[in-house]
Design a protein around this motif. Sequence first.
Motif, PDB file in Angstrom:
ATOM      1  N   LEU A  15       0.789  -1.232   0.000  1.00 40.23           N
ATOM      2  CA  LEU A  15       0.000   0.000   0.000  1.00 40.23           C
ATOM      3  C   LEU A  15       0.826   1.290   0.000  1.00 40.23           C
ATOM      4  CD1 LEU A  15      -2.930  -0.740   2.519  1.00 40.23           C
ATOM      5  CD2 LEU A  15      -3.032  -0.683   0.018  1.00 40.23           C
ATOM      6  N   ASN A  49      -3.597   4.227   4.756  1.00 41.03           N
ATOM      7  CA  ASN A  49      -4.636   4.848   3.937  1.00 41.03           C
ATOM      8  C   ASN A  49      -4.843   6.305   4.337  1.00 41.03           C
ATOM      9  OD1 ASN A  49      -6.922   4.796   2.026  1.00 41.03           O
ATOM     10  ND2 ASN A  49      -8.193   4.901   3.867  1.00 41.03           N
ATOM     11  N   LEU A  56      -9.051   4.886   0.060  1.00 46.18           N
ATOM     12  CA  LEU A  56      -9.666   3.568   0.051  1.00 46.18           C
ATOM     13  C   LEU A  56     -10.872   3.545   0.971  1.00 46.18           C
ATOM     14  CD1 LEU A  56      -6.485   1.290   0.311  1.00 46.18           C
ATOM     15  CD2 LEU A  56      -7.843   1.757  -1.737  1.00 46.18           C
ATOM     16  N   THR A  57     -11.892   2.811   0.596  1.00 45.92           N
ATOM     17  CA  THR A  57     -13.028   2.602   1.491  1.00 45.92           C
ATOM     18  C   THR A  57     -12.624   1.585   2.564  1.00 45.92           C
ATOM     19  OG1 THR A  57     -13.914   0.763   0.209  1.00 45.92           O
ATOM     20  CG2 THR A  57     -14.639   2.993  -0.395  1.00 45.92           C
ATOM     21  N   SER A  59     -13.838  -1.320   2.938  1.00 47.85           N
ATOM     22  CA  SER A  59     -13.694  -2.612   2.261  1.00 47.85           C
ATOM     23  C   SER A  59     -12.366  -2.698   1.516  1.00 47.85           C
ATOM     24  CB  SER A  59     -14.846  -2.841   1.281  1.00 47.85           C
ATOM     25  OG  SER A  59     -16.057  -3.064   1.969  1.00 47.85           O
ATOM     26  N   GLY A  60     -11.935  -1.596   0.925  1.00 47.98           N
ATOM     27  CA  GLY A  60     -10.658  -1.584   0.219  1.00 47.98           C
ATOM     28  C   GLY A  60      -9.487  -1.780   1.156  1.00 47.98           C
ATOM     29  N   VAL A  61      -9.542  -1.114   2.302  1.00 48.40           N
ATOM     30  CA  VAL A  61      -8.508  -1.291   3.319  1.00 48.40           C
ATOM     31  C   VAL A  61      -8.493  -2.740   3.795  1.00 48.40           C
ATOM     32  CG1 VAL A  61      -7.848  -0.680   5.682  1.00 48.40           C
ATOM     33  CG2 VAL A  61      -8.536   1.113   4.082  1.00 48.40           C
ATOM     34  N   GLU A  63      -9.586  -5.372   2.237  1.00 46.45           N
ATOM     35  CA  GLU A  63      -9.149  -6.295   1.187  1.00 46.45           C
ATOM     36  C   GLU A  63      -7.625  -6.391   1.151  1.00 46.45           C
ATOM     37  OE1 GLU A  63      -9.475  -7.030  -3.652  1.00 46.45           O
ATOM     38  OE2 GLU A  63     -10.406  -5.272  -2.743  1.00 46.45           O
ATOM     39  N   ALA A  64      -6.941  -5.254   1.307  1.00 49.74           N
ATOM     40  CA  ALA A  64      -5.473  -5.264   1.312  1.00 49.74           C
ATOM     41  C   ALA A  64      -4.932  -6.090   2.467  1.00 49.74           C
ATOM     42  CB  ALA A  64      -4.943  -3.834   1.381  1.00 49.74           C
ATOM     43  N   ARG A  67      -5.678  -9.907   1.815  1.00 52.78           N
ATOM     44  CA  ARG A  67      -4.769 -10.498   0.840  1.00 52.78           C
ATOM     45  C   ARG A  67      -3.408 -10.788   1.475  1.00 52.78           C
ATOM     46  NH1 ARG A  67      -6.332 -10.367  -4.444  1.00 52.78           N
ATOM     47  NH2 ARG A  67      -8.182  -9.089  -4.948  1.00 52.78           N
ATOM     48  N   GLY A  97     -15.909  -6.770   1.132  1.00 49.43           N
ATOM     49  CA  GLY A  97     -16.350  -6.332  -0.192  1.00 49.43           C
ATOM     50  C   GLY A  97     -16.568  -7.483  -1.148  1.00 49.43           C
TER      51      GLY A  97
END
Length: 223
Positions: A15, A49, A56-57, A59-61, A63-64, A67, A97
């Motif tokens: 990130l 972030n 990032l939303t 959900s985006g945070v 998701e990172a 993963r 997400g």
Amino acid sequence: MESQAPVTKRVVESLAPSPVRVETELFMPQGSGFGASGAGALSSAYAINGAFDLALTASGVGEAAHRAEVASGTGLGDVIAQNAGGLVVRLSPGAPGVGSVDRIPVPPLRIGFIVRGPLSTEEVLSDPSVMRGVNREGERALKELLRRPTLERFVFLSWEFARLSGLAKDWMEDAVEAVEASGGSASMVMLGDAVFAVGGAEALAEFGDVISARVSLGGAGLE
């Protein structure tokens, strides 16, 4: 205990647009089923972030962080639950997400637990024979829980899952029985050599030092 925090390092490298120093402080035992690696990665992802204005939303945070944890072999579903907060029921697998969750309404419960030692999540996840039992019993337990999604049913099915999947250790049987005899309910912490109790936690004292924590209803975020 200091750690190189490889999961957190992985999410930081994915990130951060420029070199950054990150330090995390955890107040829960590591390697004992409390999602410490996912929590460290998720909290660091939120911080990066905000610091770099990545836009990032939540959900985006998440998701990172998810993963990074999956790539490290330290967990599969901790991050989505930590992002949601409360007593989470994971309905389908995947990152925030992508996967889906629901929550069983509960107050900010006080939970007691004892920890005998760590268990390697990576070893469990990489053992096909163990995972067959985990997947079989997990699917059955989830179906049963969704028929009547209550706190009491959740703890009961959690313990049944631990026993039938072969994950539970012998000493846990005695600890759970002691809690139940005191009017509470208990189960194994996934995945750790540890037991948690809802009510009756004082009965765990004969098995180790009892630690107390409260369920967070708000999920992860910045303060």
